[in-house]
Design a protein around this motif. Structure first.
Motif, PDB file in Angstrom:
ATOM      1  N   ASN A  38      35.190  39.770  32.490  1.00  0.00           N
ATOM      2  CA  ASN A  38      35.778  39.779  33.823  1.00  0.00           C
ATOM      3  C   ASN A  38      34.853  40.471  34.817  1.00  0.00           C
ATOM      4  O   ASN A  38      34.059  41.334  34.462  1.00  0.00           O
ATOM      5  N   HIS A  81      41.253  46.015  32.436  1.00  0.00           N
ATOM      6  CA  HIS A  81      41.096  44.561  32.548  1.00  0.00           C
ATOM      7  C   HIS A  81      39.773  44.041  32.007  1.00  0.00           C
ATOM      8  O   HIS A  81      39.323  42.957  32.386  1.00  0.00           O
ATOM      9  N   VAL A 118      42.594  37.580  37.850  1.00  0.00           N
ATOM     10  CA  VAL A 118      43.215  38.279  36.732  1.00  0.00           C
ATOM     11  C   VAL A 118      44.109  39.399  37.237  1.00  0.00           C
ATOM     12  O   VAL A 118      45.200  39.630  36.724  1.00  0.00           O
ATOM     13  N   HIS A 119      43.646  40.113  38.281  1.00  0.00           N
ATOM     14  CA  HIS A 119      44.396  41.274  38.765  1.00  0.00           C
ATOM     15  C   HIS A 119      43.968  41.609  40.184  1.00  0.00           C
ATOM     16  O   HIS A 119      42.791  41.469  40.535  1.00  0.00           O
ATOM     17  N   TYR A 120      44.931  42.049  40.986  1.00  0.00           N
ATOM     18  CA  TYR A 120      44.658  42.559  42.325  1.00  0.00           C
ATOM     19  C   TYR A 120      45.295  43.939  42.401  1.00  0.00           C
ATOM     20  O   TYR A 120      46.469  44.104  42.062  1.00  0.00           O
ATOM     21  N   ALA A 121      44.537  44.945  42.798  1.00  0.00           N
ATOM     22  CA  ALA A 121      45.062  46.305  42.861  1.00  0.00           C
ATOM     23  C   ALA A 121      44.725  46.947  44.185  1.00  0.00           C
ATOM     24  O   ALA A 121      43.557  47.027  44.562  1.00  0.00           O
ATOM     25  N   ILE A 173      41.015  50.579  36.723  1.00  0.00           N
ATOM     26  CA  ILE A 173      41.227  49.134  36.798  1.00  0.00           C
ATOM     27  C   ILE A 173      40.255  48.414  35.861  1.00  0.00           C
ATOM     28  O   ILE A 173      40.628  47.498  35.136  1.00  0.00           O
ATOM     29  N   CYS A 181      34.667  42.369  38.737  1.00  0.00           N
ATOM     30  CA  CYS A 181      35.462  43.059  39.751  1.00  0.00           C
ATOM     31  C   CYS A 181      34.698  43.105  41.063  1.00  0.00           C
ATOM     32  O   CYS A 181      33.492  43.375  41.077  1.00  0.00           O
ATOM     33  N   ASN A 221      44.169  40.947  50.352  1.00  0.00           N
ATOM     34  CA  ASN A 221      44.521  40.025  49.273  1.00  0.00           C
ATOM     35  C   ASN A 221      44.630  38.619  49.846  1.00  0.00           C
ATOM     36  O   ASN A 221      45.677  38.194  50.315  1.00  0.00           O
TER      37      ASN A 221
END
Length: 136
Positions: free
Chosen positions: A2, A59, A37-40, A55, A4, A10
């Protein structure tokens, strides 16, 4: 593996890349296939100890693509075995394409941000030399 990217909002793959990894209001984790996969958001952490590194570990992030980051974060990421690539791309989708094409240069100590604010100029007012980190 993954990936980042620090983002300003967003907006999925059209999110604007934040100028600084550690000061970004949010981080987006993307799969190698380009799926989110992920939003933080930082405000969603709820405590001062939440960092982007949390994070990354949660992930399985193996690469960071960013415009800039500080010295401490750079060395911490290297200790964790996470590759850092520098980009001048404005959006996540552009940066992802450049990453896949292998046109992004690995971040070096020369490209690190000094102090707490990042701009496109160094402390002498000269533009940063980004080297081979072209978006297109």
């Amino acid at each position: 593996m993954n990936i980042c990217l620090p983002v300003l909002e967003n907006n999925g793959l059209l999110s604007a890349v934040s100028p600084h990894f550690g000061q970004a209001p949010a981080h987006l984790v993307i799969s190698p296939e380009g799926e989110i996969v992920h939003y933080a958001e930082k405000t969603a952490c709820g405590h001062a100890g939440c960092t982007p590194v949390d994070i990354l570990a949660a992930h399985a992030v193996k690469a960071i693509v960013c415009q800039g980051l500080g010295r401490g974060a750079f060395f911490r990421l290297r200790e964790l075995g996470i590759d850092v690539f520098q980009t001048d791309c404005e959006t996540v989708d552009e940066a992802l394409v450049a990453y896949r094409r292998h046109t992004l240069a690995p971040m070096s100590e020369d490209g690190l941000c000094q102090g707490h604010e990042h701009s496109d100029h160094d402390h002498d007012g000269h533009p940063h030399e980004h080297g081979h980190n072209h978006c297109h």
